[in-house]
Design a protein around this motif. Structure first.
Motif, PDB file in Angstrom:
ATOM      1  N   SER A   1       0.638  -1.190  -0.035  1.00  0.00           N
ATOM      2  CA  SER A   1       0.057  -0.043   0.112  1.00  0.00           C
ATOM      3  C   SER A   1       0.906   1.264   0.044  1.00  0.00           C
ATOM      4  O   SER A   1       0.368   2.297  -0.427  1.00  0.00           O
ATOM      5  CB  SER A   1      -0.797  -0.083   1.307  1.00  0.00           C
ATOM      6  OG  SER A   1      -0.122  -0.027   2.258  1.00  0.00           O
ATOM      7  N   ASP A   2       2.038   1.218   0.757  1.00  0.00           N
ATOM      8  CA  ASP A   2       3.079   2.237   0.694  1.00  0.00           C
ATOM      9  C   ASP A   2       4.265   2.194  -0.439  1.00  0.00           C
ATOM     10  O   ASP A   2       5.325   2.995  -0.616  1.00  0.00           O
ATOM     11  CB  ASP A   2       3.671   2.648   1.830  1.00  0.00           C
ATOM     12  CG  ASP A   2       2.402   2.949   3.115  1.00  0.00           C
ATOM     13  OD1 ASP A   2       1.549   3.780   2.227  1.00  0.00           O
ATOM     14  OD2 ASP A   2       2.421   2.698   4.293  1.00  0.00           O
ATOM     15  N   GLY A   3       4.058   1.319  -1.247  1.00  0.00           N
ATOM     16  CA  GLY A   3       5.188   0.919  -2.184  1.00  0.00           C
ATOM     17  C   GLY A   3       6.103  -0.234  -2.041  1.00  0.00           C
ATOM     18  O   GLY A   3       6.122  -0.836  -0.964  1.00  0.00           O
ATOM     19  N   LEU A   4       6.951  -0.217  -2.898  1.00  0.00           N
ATOM     20  CA  LEU A   4       8.059  -1.125  -2.793  1.00  0.00           C
ATOM     21  C   LEU A   4       9.553  -0.838  -2.981  1.00  0.00           C
ATOM     22  O   LEU A   4       9.525   0.172  -3.628  1.00  0.00           O
ATOM     23  CB  LEU A   4       7.939  -2.318  -3.937  1.00  0.00           C
ATOM     24  CG  LEU A   4       6.423  -3.152  -3.928  1.00  0.00           C
ATOM     25  CD1 LEU A   4       6.626  -3.943  -5.168  1.00  0.00           C
ATOM     26  CD2 LEU A   4       6.516  -4.140  -2.827  1.00  0.00           C
ATOM     27  N   THR A   5      10.558  -1.173  -2.402  1.00  0.00           N
ATOM     28  CA  THR A   5      11.763  -0.912  -2.767  1.00  0.00           C
ATOM     29  C   THR A   5      12.519  -2.126  -3.358  1.00  0.00           C
ATOM     30  O   THR A   5      12.198  -3.270  -2.623  1.00  0.00           O
ATOM     31  CB  THR A   5      12.508  -0.394  -1.562  1.00  0.00           C
ATOM     32  OG1 THR A   5      12.474  -1.454  -0.588  1.00  0.00           O
ATOM     33  CG2 THR A   5      11.929   0.933  -0.694  1.00  0.00           C
ATOM     34  N   THR A   6      13.224  -1.887  -4.240  1.00  0.00           N
ATOM     35  CA  THR A   6      14.311  -3.022  -4.733  1.00  0.00           C
ATOM     36  C   THR A   6      15.718  -2.588  -4.636  1.00  0.00           C
ATOM     37  O   THR A   6      16.112  -1.541  -4.585  1.00  0.00           O
ATOM     38  CB  THR A   6      13.952  -3.420  -6.247  1.00  0.00           C
ATOM     39  OG1 THR A   6      12.321  -3.399  -6.403  1.00  0.00           O
ATOM     40  CG2 THR A   6      14.663  -4.332  -6.805  1.00  0.00           C
ATOM     41  N   SER A   7      16.062  -3.542  -4.040  1.00  0.00           N
ATOM     42  CA  SER A   7      17.822  -3.381  -3.866  1.00  0.00           C
ATOM     43  C   SER A   7      18.741  -4.613  -4.256  1.00  0.00           C
ATOM     44  O   SER A   7      18.209  -6.066  -4.249  1.00  0.00           O
ATOM     45  CB  SER A   7      18.049  -3.072  -2.257  1.00  0.00           C
ATOM     46  OG  SER A   7      17.691  -4.259  -1.438  1.00  0.00           O
ATOM     47  N   LEU A   8      19.739  -4.369  -4.492  1.00  0.00           N
ATOM     48  CA  LEU A   8      20.728  -5.484  -4.896  1.00  0.00           C
ATOM     49  C   LEU A   8      21.741  -5.598  -3.390  1.00  0.00           C
ATOM     50  O   LEU A   8      22.216  -4.690  -2.835  1.00  0.00           O
ATOM     51  CB  LEU A   8      21.925  -5.131  -5.828  1.00  0.00           C
ATOM     52  CG  LEU A   8      22.909  -6.030  -6.434  1.00  0.00           C
ATOM     53  CD1 LEU A   8      22.466  -7.461  -7.007  1.00  0.00           C
ATOM     54  CD2 LEU A   8      24.210  -5.301  -6.916  1.00  0.00           C
ATOM     55  N   ARG A   9      21.572  -6.707  -3.051  1.00  0.00           N
ATOM     56  CA  ARG A   9      22.692  -6.983  -1.893  1.00  0.00           C
ATOM     57  C   ARG A   9      23.825  -7.868  -2.185  1.00  0.00           C
ATOM     58  O   ARG A   9      23.761  -8.931  -2.579  1.00  0.00           O
ATOM     59  CB  ARG A   9      21.814  -7.853  -0.923  1.00  0.00           C
ATOM     60  CG  ARG A   9      20.421  -7.325  -0.417  1.00  0.00           C
ATOM     61  CD  ARG A   9      20.606  -5.832   0.248  1.00  0.00           C
ATOM     62  NE  ARG A   9      19.354  -5.140   0.540  1.00  0.00           N
ATOM     63  CZ  ARG A   9      18.789  -5.284   1.742  1.00  0.00           C
ATOM     64  NH1 ARG A   9      19.190  -5.763   2.730  1.00  0.00           N
ATOM     65  NH2 ARG A   9      17.567  -4.547   1.823  1.00  0.00           N
ATOM     66  N   THR A  10      24.952  -7.192  -2.450  1.00  0.00           N
ATOM     67  CA  THR A  10      26.075  -7.796  -2.657  1.00  0.00           C
ATOM     68  C   THR A  10      26.652  -8.784  -1.612  1.00  0.00           C
ATOM     69  O   THR A  10      26.637  -8.277  -0.389  1.00  0.00           O
ATOM     70  CB  THR A  10      27.080  -6.856  -3.142  1.00  0.00           C
ATOM     71  OG1 THR A  10      26.975  -6.077  -4.269  1.00  0.00           O
ATOM     72  CG2 THR A  10      28.629  -7.643  -3.627  1.00  0.00           C
ATOM     73  N   LEU A  11      26.842 -10.264  -2.140  1.00  0.00           N
ATOM     74  CA  LEU A  11      27.352 -10.822  -0.957  1.00  0.00           C
ATOM     75  C   LEU A  11      28.895 -10.874  -0.849  1.00  0.00           C
ATOM     76  O   LEU A  11      29.643 -10.681  -1.593  1.00  0.00           O
ATOM     77  CB  LEU A  11      26.818 -12.608  -1.421  1.00  0.00           C
ATOM     78  CG  LEU A  11      25.424 -12.630  -1.726  1.00  0.00           C
ATOM     79  CD1 LEU A  11      25.332 -14.119  -2.045  1.00  0.00           C
ATOM     80  CD2 LEU A  11      24.503 -12.169  -0.725  1.00  0.00           C
ATOM     81  N   ASP A  12      29.286 -11.269   0.371  1.00  0.00           N
ATOM     82  CA  ASP A  12      30.886 -11.226   0.776  1.00  0.00           C
ATOM     83  C   ASP A  12      31.373 -10.068   0.386  1.00  0.00           C
ATOM     84  O   ASP A  12      32.371 -10.188  -0.316  1.00  0.00           O
ATOM     85  CB  ASP A  12      31.387 -12.236   0.327  1.00  0.00           C
ATOM     86  CG  ASP A  12      32.670 -12.761   0.906  1.00  0.00           C
ATOM     87  OD1 ASP A  12      32.783 -12.323   2.112  1.00  0.00           O
ATOM     88  OD2 ASP A  12      33.512 -13.519   0.101  1.00  0.00           O
ATOM     89  N   ALA A  13      30.746  -8.750   0.478  1.00  0.00           N
ATOM     90  CA  ALA A  13      31.533  -7.502   0.153  1.00  0.00           C
ATOM     91  C   ALA A  13      32.659  -7.263   0.958  1.00  0.00           C
ATOM     92  O   ALA A  13      32.737  -7.697   2.171  1.00  0.00           O
ATOM     93  CB  ALA A  13      30.543  -6.403   0.314  1.00  0.00           C
ATOM     94  N   ARG A  14      33.520  -6.331   0.292  1.00  0.00           N
ATOM     95  CA  ARG A  14      34.952  -6.406   1.071  1.00  0.00           C
ATOM     96  C   ARG A  14      35.037  -4.621   1.374  1.00  0.00           C
ATOM     97  O   ARG A  14      36.152  -4.364   1.797  1.00  0.00           O
ATOM     98  CB  ARG A  14      36.236  -6.884   0.024  1.00  0.00           C
ATOM     99  CG  ARG A  14      35.936  -8.236   0.143  1.00  0.00           C
ATOM    100  CD  ARG A  14      37.318  -9.011  -0.358  1.00  0.00           C
ATOM    101  NE  ARG A  14      37.557 -10.360   0.174  1.00  0.00           N
ATOM    102  CZ  ARG A  14      38.763 -11.040  -0.070  1.00  0.00           C
ATOM    103  NH1 ARG A  14      39.420 -10.361  -0.747  1.00  0.00           N
ATOM    104  NH2 ARG A  14      38.644 -12.240   0.348  1.00  0.00           N
ATOM    105  N   ASN A  15      34.180  -3.970   1.273  1.00  0.00           N
ATOM    106  CA  ASN A  15      34.110  -2.532   1.389  1.00  0.00           C
ATOM    107  C   ASN A  15      33.597  -2.341   2.918  1.00  0.00           C
ATOM    108  O   ASN A  15      32.448  -3.055   3.210  1.00  0.00           O
ATOM    109  CB  ASN A  15      33.470  -1.832   0.270  1.00  0.00           C
ATOM    110  CG  ASN A  15      31.864  -2.148   0.048  1.00  0.00           C
ATOM    111  OD1 ASN A  15      31.407  -3.219   0.249  1.00  0.00           O
ATOM    112  ND2 ASN A  15      31.020  -1.004   0.162  1.00  0.00           N
TER     113      ASN A  15
END
Length: 673
Positions: free
Chosen positions: A628-642
């Motif tokens: 009802s308030d919308g969606l968000t889409t994200s990329l979750r990088t696995l084993d990130a080194r930053n």
């Protein structure tokens, strides 16, 4: 094998003493009325130092204190633990009874008697004294407590809260200088601990109007779709690529048969090696009112048996909960409803991995450090379990309450001698810098060399319930904004399995020759205790699906399921696998670190290595419940080194430890009775 008091210590184990500290304990100067008094450590938040005094509490106000007592023969205790825990010792697994430990190492009856006499002399009422004499509890007015401990209590403004605390070091008569190691309760809180759980419901912090009102189930959380039943099932073809390729949608949350398969235990469990005959204790704060119904609904919905008869039980505290939903004086400082989700996760994760094991839940009265220590001590003093998993911790090496560190260690020593394995989640903040003003730190109590610290991984489970890959949990996030990933992947560091090198505990013998010098000697030429020891699934983006009764926006209260993670998940999953190992062995492994490190480099472990340029696409409801308030889409990088200084590498590393369990090779490698 019957327990015995006489312990043979080999040359190897004598040199392999457990958990010496890098820094000597501070000697406290005398306080109070001249040399007749001895200052003692006081459990209260460090933030009180320099905080603004805003008032003086009523002298008539009642408070409860715990006076923690010193154990005996600490050098002998360390040798005894090494002897029963090291597989190369002639006394390996020759555990002691609680009575034997009390007679040889616990605070003495004379110490208890002197402490009771001191407290009674100031008009205080004596309360609980646990079976192992770890502390003496007393209650009285603040006026009586100030006189007894030679200090003045004020109220302070700390982080938006008003707290009671001592303005100077408390003290006890000099005759008790060898007996008393710390006091808690003079301050209204010592340090509020947090769960190592990521994802799921958020707690609505509300204060009940009536002290008789029970906290309702937490506000609902629902995972949005699309999501994958198994890793890689659904590809995110309608969003931008990342690292030059289409990335998969995040799993909807793994269920028991997927986890059993990924960790290679499906066949063992089917044959009856499911943890039966072994008891796993769980400590958290508070108790979810719907836990048994939720756990049974979850189990039967996913092909497992519900808990049978007395297979699950709760051992609540004798006194009412505090700092929770019903606390009309202090407010809901701990977020009681959030701890309901922690208990749910822990119980369902243990049962998912070891469906035949008994589960005993032992809650603390609150999330205060001293209350959680009391819960762990209850398990140990009463020997309520063979394994205890704990999914909580502080934000640095002392939990903000160094006064209690020695008391924790004494409990861990006793657990090891009794044959009780103590497991702690390693934390969810990677190298801990984000919780410590940018300075890396490991989390207590997982930093103790007397416990098994469990780190987190990202896990890919195939369509046939096998492990496709497993890597260290270290997540960075990019959000889909105007048709592109922002920031450019890997994005901004979010969270990850806790790890690093202790600056409090020196390198234990079991880590020598395994932990690289670059990790062990990060801060000292002598070497520090490295965290974690082992690991299991923790990443909430490849996490476990759990079931819990929740409160929805329309006011309905009903059971629903959602994906969750954190090292709060890793610790109970690993504890479940250790329950199977105990059953296979025919005896408890107790403090298992010596045995766990003995298996390093063998097929008992899967060695997670770095997984570059890999992520999952995750869709979330903005309001956590519906679109009802919308969606968000994200990329979750696995084993990130930053954003973190710890790294997943081949061999031992400070995200995944020596590795993750490799099914029957793991449980068999720990020994068959």
């Amino acid at each position: 094998m019957s327990p015995r008091l006489s312990i043979k210590v080999t040359a190897a184990t004598a040199a392999a003493l457990v958990a010496p500290t890098l820094f000597a304990t501070t000697a406290f100067a005398a306080a109070g009325s001249g040399a007749s008094r001895h200052a003692v450590a006081n459990a209260q938040p460090d933030q009180v130092k320099g905080a603004k005094v805003v008032g003086t509490p009523s002298a008539k106000q009642q408070a409860e204190v715990r006076v923690f007592l010193a154990g005996r023969d600490q050098a002998g205790l360390a040798k005894a633990v090494a002897a029963v825990a090291d597989p190369h010792s002639a006394s390996y697994q020759h555990y002691l009874t609680a009575a034997q430990i009390k007679a040889a190492y616990a605070p003495s009856a004379a110490s208890v008697a002197r402490t009771k006499a001191f407290l009674k002399g100031y008009g205080l009422t004596i309360g609980e004294i646990p079976a192992n004499n770890a502390y003496v509890t007393a209650t009285g007015s603040l006026s009586q407590l100030q006189k007894a401990f030679g200090t003045t209590l004020h109220t302070y403004s700390v982080s938006g809260h008003t707290l009671r605390a001592a303005s100077s070091a408390p003290s006890v008569p000099a005759s008790l200088s060898a007996d008393v190691i710390a006091v808690s309760g003079l301050a209204s809180i010592s340090q509020l601990m947090s769960t190592d759980r990521v994802g799921g419901p958020t707690t609505t912090h509300r204060t009940a109007k009536s002290a008789t009102t029970k906290a309702p189930p937490p506000d609902a959380f629902v995972n949005a779709t699309p999501c994958s039943t198994f890793y890689g099932q659904k590809q995110a073809t309608t969003v931008p690529t990342a690292y030059g390729k289409v990335q998969p949608y995040a799993p909807c949350g793994y269920v028991p048969d997927q986890l059993e398969g990924a960790y290679g235990l499906t066949r063992s469990i089917a044959k009856g090696f499911d943890g039966r005959g072994v008891t796993v204790a769980i400590t958290d704060a508070y108790a979810a009112p719907t836990i048994l119904s939720d756990a049974n609904t979850y189990a039967t919905s996913h092909g497992q048996n519900a808990f049978k008869g007395k297979q699950f039980k709760q051992v609540p505290p004798a006194k009412p909960y505090r700092y929770g939903y019903d606390d009309t004086v202090n407010g809901d400082l701990c977020g009681e409803q959030g701890w309901y989700g922690e208990e749910t996760l822990d119980v369902e994760a243990v049962h998912a991995m070891a469906p035949g094991a008994n589960v005993t839940y032992v809650p603390g009265r609150s999330c205060d450090n001293a209350d959680l220590l009391t819960a762990v001590n209850k398990v140990v003093a009463r020997h309520l379990a063979d394994i205890v998993t704990n999914s909580w911790g502080g934000t640095d090496e002392s939990n903000g309450s160094p006064a209690l560190d020695t008391a924790y260690q004494q409990v861990f020593y006793q657990a090891a001698l009794e044959g009780i394995g103590v497991y702690f989640s390693s934390g969810d903040s990677g190298d801990g810098a984000s919780d410590n003003n940018g300075v890396p730190t490991v989390q207590s109590p997982a930093n103790s060399s007397l416990v098994t610290a469990v780190g987190g991984t990202s896990l890919a489970v195939s369509k046939t319930n096998t492990r496709t890959f497993e890597t260290g949990w270290s997540t960075s996030k990019s959000t889909l904004t105007d048709g592109a990933w922002d920031p450019t992947p890997p994005g901004t560091y979010q969270y990850g399995g806790g790890g690093g090198t202790s600056q409090v505990f020196s390198q234990p013998a079991y880590q020598k020759g395994v932990v690289p010098a670059s990790i062990a000697k990060r801060y000292s030429k002598l070497g520090g205790r490295a965290v974690p020891d082992v690991s299991a699934l923790g990443d909430p983006n490849t996490g476990m699906r759990v079931g819990e009764t929740q409160t929805f926006p329309d006011g309905t209260v009903k059971y629903s399921e959602y994906r969750i993670g954190g090292t709060s998940l890793a610790s109970p999953l690993f504890a479940g696998m250790m329950a199977i190992a105990d059953q296979v062995s025919g005896r408890p492994h107790g403090f298992a670190n010596y045995a766990l490190y003995d298996l390093y480099g063998t097929q008992a472990y899967f060695d997670p290595t770095h997984k570059a340029n890999t992520g999952v696409v995750r869709v979330d409801y903005v309001n956590g419940v519906d679109d009802s308030d919308g969606l968000t889409t994200s990329l979750r990088t696995l084993d990130a080194r930053n954003g973190t200084t710890i790294r997943t590498t081949a061999g031992y590393d400070d995200i995944t430890g020596v590795g993750t369990p490799n099914g029957e090779r793991f449980v068999g490698g720990l020994g068959v009775g």
